[in-house]
Scaffold this active site. Structure first.
Site, short mmCIF file in Angstrom:
data_model
loop_
_atom_site.label_atom_id
_atom_site.label_comp_id
_atom_site.label_asym_id
_atom_site.label_seq_id
_atom_site.Cartn_x
_atom_site.Cartn_y
_atom_site.Cartn_z
N SER A 192 -6.44 -9.40 -2.84
CA SER A 192 -5.81 -9.70 -1.55
C SER A 192 -6.15 -11.12 -1.07
O SER A 192 -5.85 -11.47 0.07
CB SER A 192 -6.28 -8.68 -0.50
OG SER A 192 -7.70 -8.65 -0.45
N HIS B 59 0.80 -1.22 0.00
CA HIS B 59 0.00 0.00 0.00
C HIS B 59 0.84 1.28 0.00
O HIS B 59 0.36 2.32 -0.44
CB HIS B 59 -0.90 0.05 1.25
CG HIS B 59 -1.85 -1.09 1.36
ND1 HIS B 59 -1.53 -2.26 2.01
CD2 HIS B 59 -3.09 -1.26 0.89
CE1 HIS B 59 -2.57 -3.09 1.95
NE2 HIS B 59 -3.52 -2.51 1.27
N HIS C 129 -7.72 4.89 4.16
CA HIS C 129 -7.10 3.69 3.59
C HIS C 129 -5.58 3.88 3.58
O HIS C 129 -5.08 4.99 3.37
CB HIS C 129 -7.61 3.47 2.16
CG HIS C 129 -7.17 2.20 1.53
ND1 HIS C 129 -5.92 2.04 0.97
CD2 HIS C 129 -7.80 1.01 1.37
CE1 HIS C 129 -5.81 0.82 0.49
NE2 HIS C 129 -6.95 0.17 0.72
N CYS D 150 -4.84 1.06 -11.32
CA CYS D 150 -4.05 -0.08 -11.77
C CYS D 150 -4.87 -0.93 -12.73
O CYS D 150 -5.94 -1.43 -12.36
CB CYS D 150 -3.59 -0.91 -10.57
SG CYS D 150 -2.70 -2.41 -11.04
N SER E 241 -10.95 -5.68 2.97
CA SER E 241 -10.50 -5.41 1.61
C SER E 241 -11.46 -4.50 0.84
O SER E 241 -12.58 -4.89 0.53
CB SER E 241 -10.32 -6.72 0.84
OG SER E 241 -10.02 -6.47 -0.51
N SER E 242 -11.01 -3.29 0.51
CA SER E 242 -11.82 -2.37 -0.31
C SER E 242 -11.98 -2.95 -1.71
O SER E 242 -13.07 -2.90 -2.29
CB SER E 242 -11.14 -1.00 -0.40
OG SER E 242 -11.03 -0.41 0.87
N ASN E 243 -10.90 -3.47 -2.25
CA ASN E 243 -10.95 -4.09 -3.57
C ASN E 243 -11.93 -5.26 -3.59
O ASN E 243 -12.67 -5.44 -4.55
CB ASN E 243 -9.54 -4.57 -3.95
CG ASN E 243 -9.53 -5.47 -5.16
OD1 ASN E 243 -9.40 -6.68 -5.03
ND2 ASN E 243 -9.68 -4.90 -6.34
N GLU F 120 -3.19 3.13 1.50
CA GLU F 120 -2.61 3.71 0.28
C GLU F 120 -2.90 5.20 0.21
O GLU F 120 -2.01 6.00 -0.11
CB GLU F 120 -3.16 3.02 -0.97
CG GLU F 120 -2.57 3.61 -2.24
CD GLU F 120 -3.26 3.12 -3.52
OE1 GLU F 120 -3.37 3.92 -4.48
OE2 GLU F 120 -3.69 1.95 -3.56
N THR G 168 -5.23 3.55 -6.53
CA THR G 168 -4.99 2.62 -7.64
C THR G 168 -6.03 1.51 -7.76
O THR G 168 -6.20 0.94 -8.85
CB THR G 168 -3.60 1.95 -7.51
OG1 THR G 168 -3.54 1.22 -6.27
CG2 THR G 168 -2.50 2.99 -7.55
#
Length: 286
Positions: free
Chosen positions: A267, A74, A126, A195, A223-225, A128, A164
């Site tokens: 992740s 991150h 977050h 990304c 996990s946000s992703n 990052e 990203t």
């Protein structure tokens, strides 16, 4: 019944590199600390903890001296590196190259003699995003949705960047809204810093989800992703279930299923998705 694990799911290259660095360092006898969870997946964090990785907070970092500390993918703000220098801490830097490049771009923009307002589309707090905001001495404006746009002065120049791992669709909405509200759109610079390895998974995941009767999306709660990709799977297949690991599987989900798909976030470790597949197979066999 066909049970398939999505070949495109699992760790992105940045997370893979961070975990490889951690395991290489753990092979030595020296203790290794990690600033925050190395990845937003508690099962993988526990696996590495058993190997000797010690997770610490920023408050812990202030009190450590003469040790090795791994920085996860991150990224971190400049203040973390300064603390490490002051405390004679050896940094094992596993910041994702994509994040590192974004940090440099934001720092270069902020270093201009008369910098624009730097706006970051991302999740406030977050890891990052904290690292990105740190490149601006804390002055960047973080927006999570259109409600946050009220913090921007639309009469001044604006430079928009993105965390990203945010969605391309969300970024485009922010881009359009900022341009529409600006009193002088020519002074708005929008930088697509998402990304593509992460963004390009959306279409593939939707195709994968649509090809199965039931989908199990495996992701850590932090996990946000994972939340973004899970929501995209749900759009393609309403029988998509979010689980952290095999213990959360409900056997009733498979009563009328012809096939089961197992997928996950950037992740989510591959071994965890394989465990879920094995658990589904046992349920079906019984």
């Amino acid at each position: 019944m066909n049970i398939e694990v999505d070949e495109g799911s699992g760790f992105c290259f940045g997370v893979t590199a961070a975990i490889n660095k951690a395991e290489a360092e753990l092979a030595s006898s020296e203790p290794l600390y990690c600033l925050g969870d190395i990845v937003h997946n508690s099962d993988e964090v526990e696996r590495l903890r058993a190997k000797g990785l010690i997770t610490i907070t920023h408050a812990d970092l202030e009190n450590l001296h003469n040790v090795k500390v791994l920085l996860r993918a991150h990224g971190e703000p400049p203040s973390t590196y300064e603390t490490a220098r002051r405390n004679n801490i050896e940094i094992i830097d596993a910041t994702c190259p994509v994040v590192l490049q974004l940090q440099r771009r934001i720092k270069d923009t902020y270093s201009n003699p008369n910098p624009p307002q730097i706006v970051i589309y991302g999740k406030s707090g977050h890891a990052e995003v904290n690292g990105l905001v740190g490149q601006t001495d804390g002055k960047a404006i973080v927006i999570e949705d259109t409600d946050g746009l009220s913090a921007i002065d639309f009469t001044r120049p604006i430079s928009l960047y993105s965390q990203t791992t945010k969605s391309l669709e969300g970024y485009r909405r922010m881009n359009e809204e900022i341009l529409a509200r600006s009193t002088n759109p020519t002074r708005v610079q929008c930088h697509d810093t998402i990304c593509r390895q992460v963004a390009n998974r959306v279409q593939r995941l939707q195709q994968f989800a649509a090809s199965h009767s039931v989908v199990l999306f495996v992701s850590g709660k932090k996990s946000s992703n994972g939340r973004v990709l899970y929501s995209q799977c749900r759009l393609a297949n309403g029988n998509t279930h979010l689980i952290a690991n095999a213990s959360e599987i409900d056997p009733q989900w498979f009563s009328d299923a012809q096939s089961v798909g197992v997928c996950g976030a950037t992740s989510t470790p591959r071994w965890l998705m394989e465990q879920v597949k094995e658990a589904v197979q046992r349920i079906i066999n019984e």
